[in-house]
Write a protein that holds these residues in place. Structure first.
Motif, PDB file in Angstrom:
ATOM      1  N   MET A   1       7.082   1.024   6.588  1.00 56.05           N
ATOM      2  CA  MET A   1       6.913   0.706   7.986  1.00 56.05           C
ATOM      3  C   MET A   1       5.585  -0.026   8.160  1.00 56.05           C
ATOM      4  N   GLU A   2       5.631  -1.087   8.915  1.00 51.88           N
ATOM      5  CA  GLU A   2       4.407  -1.809   9.257  1.00 51.88           C
ATOM      6  C   GLU A   2       3.999  -1.428  10.668  1.00 51.88           C
ATOM      7  N   LEU A   3       2.730  -1.094  10.836  1.00 51.73           N
ATOM      8  CA  LEU A   3       2.175  -0.793  12.145  1.00 51.73           C
ATOM      9  C   LEU A   3       1.028  -1.744  12.418  1.00 51.73           C
ATOM     10  N   TYR A   4       0.871  -2.107  13.680  1.00 51.04           N
ATOM     11  CA  TYR A   4      -0.169  -3.040  14.091  1.00 51.04           C
ATOM     12  C   TYR A   4      -1.099  -2.359  15.083  1.00 51.04           C
ATOM     13  N   HIS A   5      -2.369  -2.719  14.995  1.00 46.71           N
ATOM     14  CA  HIS A   5      -3.376  -2.252  15.946  1.00 46.71           C
ATOM     15  C   HIS A   5      -4.160  -3.475  16.387  1.00 46.71           C
ATOM     16  N   ALA A   6      -4.339  -3.633  17.668  1.00 49.70           N
ATOM     17  CA  ALA A   6      -5.080  -4.770  18.205  1.00 49.70           C
ATOM     18  C   ALA A   6      -6.423  -4.297  18.724  1.00 49.70           C
ATOM     19  N   SER A   7      -7.459  -5.040  18.386  1.00 45.63           N
ATOM     20  CA  SER A   7      -8.805  -4.615  18.755  1.00 45.63           C
ATOM     21  C   SER A   7      -9.730  -5.824  18.742  1.00 45.63           C
ATOM     22  N   LYS A   8     -10.970  -5.575  19.024  1.00 39.91           N
ATOM     23  CA  LYS A   8     -12.005  -6.595  18.899  1.00 39.91           C
ATOM     24  C   LYS A   8     -12.880  -6.305  17.679  1.00 39.91           C
ATOM     25  N   GLU A   9     -12.547  -5.269  16.916  1.00 43.66           N
ATOM     26  CA  GLU A   9     -13.290  -4.953  15.696  1.00 43.66           C
ATOM     27  C   GLU A   9     -12.328  -4.473  14.615  1.00 43.66           C
ATOM     28  N   ILE A  10     -12.701  -4.660  13.375  1.00 44.99           N
ATOM     29  CA  ILE A  10     -11.871  -4.273  12.241  1.00 44.99           C
ATOM     30  C   ILE A  10     -11.991  -2.773  11.997  1.00 44.99           C
ATOM     31  N   VAL A  11     -10.848  -2.129  11.808  1.00 42.05           N
ATOM     32  CA  VAL A  11     -10.832  -0.710  11.426  1.00 42.05           C
ATOM     33  C   VAL A  11     -10.708  -0.704   9.899  1.00 42.05           C
ATOM     34  N   GLN A  12     -11.840  -0.599   9.238  1.00 36.23           N
ATOM     35  CA  GLN A  12     -11.881  -0.733   7.788  1.00 36.23           C
ATOM     36  C   GLN A  12     -11.173   0.420   7.067  1.00 36.23           C
ATOM     37  N   TYR A  13     -11.422   1.642   7.508  1.00 38.97           N
ATOM     38  CA  TYR A  13     -10.858   2.824   6.842  1.00 38.97           C
ATOM     39  C   TYR A  13     -10.212   3.748   7.871  1.00 38.97           C
ATOM     40  N   PRO A  14      -8.991   3.450   8.306  1.00 41.83           N
ATOM     41  CA  PRO A  14      -8.338   4.335   9.275  1.00 41.83           C
ATOM     42  C   PRO A  14      -8.041   5.696   8.637  1.00 41.83           C
ATOM     43  N   GLU A  15      -8.153   6.747   9.445  1.00 42.39           N
ATOM     44  CA  GLU A  15      -7.897   8.102   8.971  1.00 42.39           C
ATOM     45  C   GLU A  15      -6.639   8.656   9.628  1.00 42.39           C
ATOM     46  N   ILE A  16      -5.885   9.415   8.869  1.00 46.23           N
ATOM     47  CA  ILE A  16      -4.735  10.120   9.417  1.00 46.23           C
ATOM     48  C   ILE A  16      -5.161  11.560   9.637  1.00 46.23           C
ATOM     49  N   ARG A  17      -5.150  11.999  10.877  1.00 52.07           N
ATOM     50  CA  ARG A  17      -5.562  13.360  11.217  1.00 52.07           C
ATOM     51  C   ARG A  17      -4.440  14.063  11.944  1.00 52.07           C
TER      52      ARG A  17
END
Length: 51
Positions: A1-17
């Motif tokens: 599955m591909e998921l997208y997140h839109a922002s004005k900054e890069i989320v280098q290391y997303p965490e799954i909590r």
């Protein structure tokens, strides 16, 4: 599955909590599997959009 997140900054290391902290914009961020929706999110506000 591909998921997208839109922002004005890069989320280098997303965490799954797994937590029950359910307030809006708490530890997480919104994602979508719809690229067009992510593009709409990215183009809101000032700054360079990143998807």
């Amino acid at each position: 599955m591909e998921l997208y997140h839109a922002s004005k900054e890069i989320v280098q290391y997303p965490e799954i909590r797994k937590a029950k902290y359910t307030k809006d914009f708490s530890w997480g961020f919104y994602c979508t599997n719809n690229m067009q929706q992510a593009i709409r999110w990215a183009n809101r506000g000032a700054g360079e959009p990143i998807i």
